[in-house]
Design a protein around this motif. Structure first.
Motif, PDB file in Angstrom:
ATOM      1  N   PRO A 223       0.753  -1.229  -0.033  1.00 46.82           N
ATOM      2  CA  PRO A 223      -0.066  -0.003  -0.007  1.00 46.82           C
ATOM      3  C   PRO A 223       0.803   1.105  -0.150  1.00 46.82           C
ATOM      4  O   PRO A 223       0.191   2.217  -0.280  1.00 46.82           O
ATOM      5  CB  PRO A 223      -0.859  -0.048   1.230  1.00 46.82           C
ATOM      6  CG  PRO A 223      -0.934  -1.597   1.791  1.00 46.82           C
ATOM      7  CD  PRO A 223       0.565  -2.036   0.931  1.00 46.82           C
ATOM      8  N   GLY A 224       2.178   0.978   0.307  1.00 45.30           N
ATOM      9  CA  GLY A 224       3.105   2.308   0.472  1.00 45.30           C
ATOM     10  C   GLY A 224       3.741   2.027   1.676  1.00 45.30           C
ATOM     11  O   GLY A 224       4.184   1.076   2.222  1.00 45.30           O
ATOM     12  N   LEU A 225       4.122   3.222   2.330  1.00 46.22           N
ATOM     13  CA  LEU A 225       5.061   3.343   3.590  1.00 46.22           C
ATOM     14  C   LEU A 225       4.242   3.255   4.859  1.00 46.22           C
ATOM     15  O   LEU A 225       3.288   4.174   5.056  1.00 46.22           O
ATOM     16  CB  LEU A 225       6.063   4.402   3.410  1.00 46.22           C
ATOM     17  CG  LEU A 225       6.959   4.465   4.501  1.00 46.22           C
ATOM     18  CD1 LEU A 225       7.890   3.366   4.826  1.00 46.22           C
ATOM     19  CD2 LEU A 225       7.757   5.918   4.420  1.00 46.22           C
ATOM     20  N   LEU A 226       4.366   2.141   5.603  1.00 46.54           N
ATOM     21  CA  LEU A 226       3.523   1.873   6.677  1.00 46.54           C
ATOM     22  C   LEU A 226       4.364   2.346   8.092  1.00 46.54           C
ATOM     23  O   LEU A 226       5.333   2.174   8.016  1.00 46.54           O
ATOM     24  CB  LEU A 226       2.799   0.632   6.797  1.00 46.54           C
ATOM     25  CG  LEU A 226       2.220   0.000   5.593  1.00 46.54           C
ATOM     26  CD1 LEU A 226       1.912  -1.554   5.770  1.00 46.54           C
ATOM     27  CD2 LEU A 226       0.954   0.715   5.207  1.00 46.54           C
ATOM     28  N   ASP A 227       3.436   2.755   9.009  1.00 44.04           N
ATOM     29  CA  ASP A 227       4.031   2.800  10.169  1.00 44.04           C
ATOM     30  C   ASP A 227       4.311   1.685  11.224  1.00 44.04           C
ATOM     31  O   ASP A 227       3.926   0.613  10.505  1.00 44.04           O
ATOM     32  CB  ASP A 227       3.559   3.945  11.061  1.00 44.04           C
ATOM     33  CG  ASP A 227       2.172   3.883  11.461  1.00 44.04           C
ATOM     34  OD1 ASP A 227       1.994   2.706  11.332  1.00 44.04           O
ATOM     35  OD2 ASP A 227       1.530   4.807  12.062  1.00 44.04           O
ATOM     36  N   ALA A 228       4.724   1.768  12.329  1.00 45.27           N
ATOM     37  CA  ALA A 228       4.883   0.507  13.237  1.00 45.27           C
ATOM     38  C   ALA A 228       3.365  -0.120  13.200  1.00 45.27           C
ATOM     39  O   ALA A 228       3.382  -1.224  13.837  1.00 45.27           O
ATOM     40  CB  ALA A 228       5.323   1.028  14.352  1.00 45.27           C
ATOM     41  N   ASP A 229       2.423   0.696  13.384  1.00 47.88           N
ATOM     42  CA  ASP A 229       1.011   0.088  13.694  1.00 47.88           C
ATOM     43  C   ASP A 229       0.317  -0.100  12.235  1.00 47.88           C
ATOM     44  O   ASP A 229      -0.904  -0.650  12.181  1.00 47.88           O
ATOM     45  CB  ASP A 229       0.351   0.839  14.395  1.00 47.88           C
ATOM     46  CG  ASP A 229       0.919   1.420  15.913  1.00 47.88           C
ATOM     47  OD1 ASP A 229       1.244   0.444  16.323  1.00 47.88           O
ATOM     48  OD2 ASP A 229       0.934   2.644  16.136  1.00 47.88           O
ATOM     49  N   ASP A 246      16.157   5.947  10.474  1.00 55.27           N
ATOM     50  CA  ASP A 246      16.971   5.851  11.776  1.00 55.27           C
ATOM     51  C   ASP A 246      16.284   5.079  12.837  1.00 55.27           C
ATOM     52  O   ASP A 246      16.994   4.324  13.744  1.00 55.27           O
ATOM     53  CB  ASP A 246      17.369   7.183  12.079  1.00 55.27           C
ATOM     54  CG  ASP A 246      18.143   8.028  11.150  1.00 55.27           C
ATOM     55  OD1 ASP A 246      19.037   7.186  10.188  1.00 55.27           O
ATOM     56  OD2 ASP A 246      18.623   9.095  11.092  1.00 55.27           O
ATOM     57  N   GLU A 247      15.064   5.408  12.966  1.00 53.98           N
ATOM     58  CA  GLU A 247      14.167   4.517  14.057  1.00 53.98           C
ATOM     59  C   GLU A 247      13.901   3.168  13.635  1.00 53.98           C
ATOM     60  O   GLU A 247      13.454   2.429  14.626  1.00 53.98           O
ATOM     61  CB  GLU A 247      12.782   5.488  14.107  1.00 53.98           C
ATOM     62  CG  GLU A 247      12.839   6.637  14.670  1.00 53.98           C
ATOM     63  CD  GLU A 247      11.778   7.531  14.589  1.00 53.98           C
ATOM     64  OE1 GLU A 247      10.745   7.073  14.336  1.00 53.98           O
ATOM     65  OE2 GLU A 247      11.953   9.004  14.619  1.00 53.98           O
ATOM     66  N   GLY A 248      14.040   2.711  12.574  1.00 60.47           N
ATOM     67  CA  GLY A 248      13.997   1.387  12.234  1.00 60.47           C
ATOM     68  C   GLY A 248      12.426   0.990  11.907  1.00 60.47           C
ATOM     69  O   GLY A 248      12.162  -0.122  11.638  1.00 60.47           O
ATOM     70  N   VAL A 249      11.691   1.952  11.584  1.00 61.91           N
ATOM     71  CA  VAL A 249      10.431   1.688  11.023  1.00 61.91           C
ATOM     72  C   VAL A 249      10.498   1.605   9.521  1.00 61.91           C
ATOM     73  O   VAL A 249       9.614   0.869   9.061  1.00 61.91           O
ATOM     74  CB  VAL A 249       9.317   3.093  11.101  1.00 61.91           C
ATOM     75  CG1 VAL A 249       7.973   3.091  10.607  1.00 61.91           C
ATOM     76  CG2 VAL A 249       9.397   3.599  12.861  1.00 61.91           C
ATOM     77  N   ILE A 250      11.413   1.932   8.825  1.00 60.98           N
ATOM     78  CA  ILE A 250      11.597   1.666   7.402  1.00 60.98           C
ATOM     79  C   ILE A 250      12.808   0.670   7.458  1.00 60.98           C
ATOM     80  O   ILE A 250      13.717   0.974   7.868  1.00 60.98           O
ATOM     81  CB  ILE A 250      11.728   2.829   6.752  1.00 60.98           C
ATOM     82  CG1 ILE A 250      10.674   3.904   6.633  1.00 60.98           C
ATOM     83  CG2 ILE A 250      11.961   2.328   5.074  1.00 60.98           C
ATOM     84  CD1 ILE A 250      11.093   5.071   6.157  1.00 60.98           C
TER      85      ILE A 250
END
Length: 302
Positions: A223-229, A246-250
């Motif tokens: 769907p695209g770029l998703l956050d941690a949820d 940097d946060e590891g979400v991607i």
């Protein structure tokens, strides 16, 4: 209000919503990386071709860069040659490179050209070797050894896998201004005359940079770029995306696409879009509607 009148009103509302976007982007260049499900599902293939033809008809200049990994794998299997991958990249010896050129520059490229032309467009197929479009150099990959006693990194030879060293857009400019739609296979040529297989996302990004395109669109199977949820992220700037990395979400397979999109917007492309190619007419929905169907990344910090 009758059913027919309701349908007509809905169509009019859709066209009205699209009008300001058409006015804003008319005369601008759009680079699309075409791959994934959108390249193999018949309904999605036809909806993509119609999208591209419509974009050209309203004055926008689409440039298509395509992949073809599954098709290459299929032909290698048929000729009895094993596909080998290291860190997601195909090991490409000379024999494999011949097959890559045959599949990308021939079979896949010409099928996309025919598809667009069958829907009323005027597409022309190219590889990066045509008109010296893409000069490439060998991609050198190193990987740290698992053996703690070994201090140096291991250098991995992927064969004819390359990276873009320079792009000459003369042939693309000529086609755009002659009302054609360029369809480009991601094969480059080295100064030694050797052919190189290059990641299609990277080629699309570099072409968008050199053309100073209005938009870079990367079609994906997500769907695209998703956050941690698992929620879709959009309307991001380059700094926000860098922070998410940097946060590891991607992470994982999305990192190369994000890197390509970031490089493009930081080099002057107005916006990059990672969109869901499994949605019919995904390109039109992302271009001409307020909601879109993926992740929008803008240049700059704001």
């Amino acid at each position: 209000m009758s059913l027919n009148t309701q349908n007509a009103t809905h169509i009019a509302q859709v066209l009205t919503e699209a009008l300001p976007y058409i006015q804003r982007f008319s005369g601008k260049t759009l680079v699309i990386k075409y791959g994934g499900n959108a390249m193999v599902d018949e309904d999605l293939k036809n909806s993509f071709a119609r999208d591209v033809v419509l974009l050209k008809a309203v004055g926008i200049n689409p440039v298509i860069v395509h992949g073809g990994g599954p098709q290459i794998g299929d032909l290698l299997e048929r000729v009895g040659k094993e596909s080998r991958f290291i860190d997601g990249m195909r090991v490409t010896d000379r024999e494999t490179m011949d097959i890559v050129e045959m599949v990308l520059g021939g079979q896949v490229n010409k099928s996309i050209v025919n598809l667009v032309n069958n829907h009323g467009g005027r597409a022309v197929g190219l590889t990066g070797k045509d008109g010296s479009l893409i000069y490439a150099e060998k991609l050198h990959v190193s990987r740290d050894s698992d053996d703690p006693a070994v201090q140096a990194s291991e250098v991995i030879d992927l064969g004819h896998v390359g990276k873009v060293s320079s792009i000459d857009t003369s042939v693309i400019d000529m086609l755009i201004h002659s009302d054609f739609i360029p369809v480009i296979a991601p094969i480059g040529v080295g100064k030694d005359g050797e052919s190189y297989n290059i990641n299609a996302d990277l080629v699309a990004g570099k072409i968008a940079e050199v053309l100073q395109a209005e938009k870079l669109i990367l079609l994906t199977n997500t769907p695209g770029l998703l956050d941690a949820d698992g929620r879709l992220l959009t309307g991001l700037n380059a700094k926000q995306v860098s922070d998410l990395v940097d946060e590891g979400v991607i992470y994982g397979g999305m990192l190369p696409k994000i890197g390509c999109a970031l490089d493009a917007v930081q080099a002057g492309v107005t916006s990059a879009h990672i969109i869901d190619g499994r949605v019919q007419h995904a390109v039109l929905l992302e271009m001409f509607t307020d909601e879109g169907v993926g992740t929008l990344i803008r240049g700059g910090a704001r």
